[in-house]
Design a protein around this motif. Structure first.
Motif, short mmCIF file in Angstrom:
data_model
loop_
_atom_site.label_atom_id
_atom_site.label_comp_id
_atom_site.label_asym_id
_atom_site.label_seq_id
_atom_site.Cartn_x
_atom_site.Cartn_y
_atom_site.Cartn_z
N THR A 145 0.84 -1.20 0.00
CA THR A 145 0.00 0.00 0.00
C THR A 145 0.87 1.25 0.00
O THR A 145 0.60 2.21 -0.74
CB THR A 145 -0.95 0.00 1.22
OG1 THR A 145 -1.84 -1.12 1.09
CG2 THR A 145 -1.76 1.27 1.31
N ARG A 146 1.93 1.27 0.80
CA ARG A 146 2.84 2.43 0.83
C ARG A 146 3.50 2.65 -0.53
O ARG A 146 3.66 3.78 -0.99
CB ARG A 146 3.90 2.29 1.93
CG ARG A 146 3.37 2.60 3.33
CD ARG A 146 4.48 2.75 4.36
NE ARG A 146 5.38 1.61 4.42
CZ ARG A 146 5.14 0.49 5.09
NH1 ARG A 146 4.01 0.34 5.76
NH2 ARG A 146 6.02 -0.50 5.10
N LEU A 147 3.90 1.57 -1.20
CA LEU A 147 4.49 1.69 -2.53
C LEU A 147 3.47 2.25 -3.52
O LEU A 147 3.79 3.12 -4.33
CB LEU A 147 5.05 0.35 -3.00
CG LEU A 147 6.28 -0.15 -2.24
CD1 LEU A 147 6.56 -1.60 -2.58
CD2 LEU A 147 7.49 0.72 -2.53
N HIS A 148 2.23 1.78 -3.44
CA HIS A 148 1.17 2.30 -4.31
C HIS A 148 0.95 3.79 -4.05
O HIS A 148 0.75 4.56 -5.00
CB HIS A 148 -0.14 1.53 -4.09
CG HIS A 148 -0.12 0.15 -4.68
ND1 HIS A 148 -1.07 -0.79 -4.38
CD2 HIS A 148 0.73 -0.46 -5.54
CE1 HIS A 148 -0.81 -1.92 -5.03
NE2 HIS A 148 0.29 -1.74 -5.73
N GLU A 149 1.00 4.19 -2.79
CA GLU A 149 0.83 5.61 -2.45
C GLU A 149 1.94 6.48 -3.03
O GLU A 149 1.76 7.66 -3.27
CB GLU A 149 0.74 5.78 -0.93
CG GLU A 149 -0.57 5.28 -0.35
CD GLU A 149 -0.56 5.17 1.17
OE1 GLU A 149 0.50 5.38 1.80
OE2 GLU A 149 -1.63 4.86 1.73
N LYS A 150 3.11 5.87 -3.27
CA LYS A 150 4.23 6.59 -3.91
C LYS A 150 4.11 6.57 -5.43
O LYS A 150 5.00 7.05 -6.13
CB LYS A 150 5.57 5.92 -3.53
CG LYS A 150 6.01 6.11 -2.12
CD LYS A 150 7.37 5.41 -1.94
CE LYS A 150 8.01 5.75 -0.62
NZ LYS A 150 9.36 5.15 -0.53
N GLY A 151 3.06 5.96 -5.95
CA GLY A 151 2.87 5.86 -7.38
C GLY A 151 3.56 4.67 -8.01
O GLY A 151 3.67 4.58 -9.24
N LEU A 152 4.03 3.74 -7.20
CA LEU A 152 4.74 2.55 -7.70
C LEU A 152 3.77 1.37 -7.72
O LEU A 152 2.87 1.27 -6.90
CB LEU A 152 5.94 2.23 -6.81
CG LEU A 152 6.96 3.36 -6.66
CD1 LEU A 152 8.02 2.98 -5.65
CD2 LEU A 152 7.59 3.69 -8.01
#
Length: 195
Positions: A145-152
């Protein structure tokens, strides 16, 4: 039975089945995983790949990780920071490993923290559609989820033995679906994103 109760039952049953695999057989199965996944997974030079150093009866994917390094990947492994957070520290040949909690070890705090583009994820149980049951702490779900929040949008590959498959994982809203599952029998793509 609630989804949570069914997940707990599957987790216990499939981990017991994994624990029952003799150590020498686990080594052979892990080497088969390296053969099946080593060239089939799309890795460009410089791609950051998170793997893991095995604990308990997990598959030892170090041969697979070494193959990715030989193809030019930068490797990292999960490090537990607290009860809810993992980060991925770079795994450099020859760097010392330190205890990192939950029976794991990895590079110390001087190692670079990387954002993986490909994640090799240990698990308790999985189904053919790419749903997984982790170990119950939610570390990977939160990290993704944190990676998705960074646009990854990292490609997610579950690592398990065939005996860890279940008919159907009861998916909950917070669960993240895998793109592929690698077992000793082969690499099963469940998403177009990775094949």
């Amino acid at each position: 039975m609630t989804p949570k109760e069914l997940k707990a039952q599957y987790r216990n049953e499939r981990l017991a089945a994994r624990d029952a695999i003799p150590a020498d057989e686990r080594i052979e199965k892990a080497l088969a995983m390296a053969t099946h996944g080593g060239d089939a997974i799309d890795i460009e030079p410089g791609t950051v790949v998170s793997g893991f150093l095995p604990i308990r009866s997990e598959a030892d994917i170090r041969p697979l990780m070494a193959h990715f390094r030989a193809r030019g990947a930068r490797l990292c492994v999960p490090i537990i920071l607290d009860k809810s957070t993992i980060v991925f520290r770079e795994l450099v040949p020859g760097a010392p490993l330190v205890p990192c909690g939950f029976g794991t070890s990895g590079p110390g705090p001087e190692a670079a923290v990387l954002d993986p583009r490909v994640m090799l994820i240990p698990l308790s149980a999985f189904d053919k559609t790419g749903h997984r049951i982790g170990y119950g702490a939610g570390y990977y779900d939160r990290a993704i989820t944190r990676l998705h929040e960074k646009g990854l949008n990292p490609r997610l590959i579950g690592i398990a033995f065939d005996c860890q498959e279940v008919p159907s994982v009861p998916a909950e809203p917070h669960d993240v679906r895998l793109d592929a599952i690698l077992t000793e029998s082969g690499l099963n793509f469940v998403s177009e994103a990775i094949g």
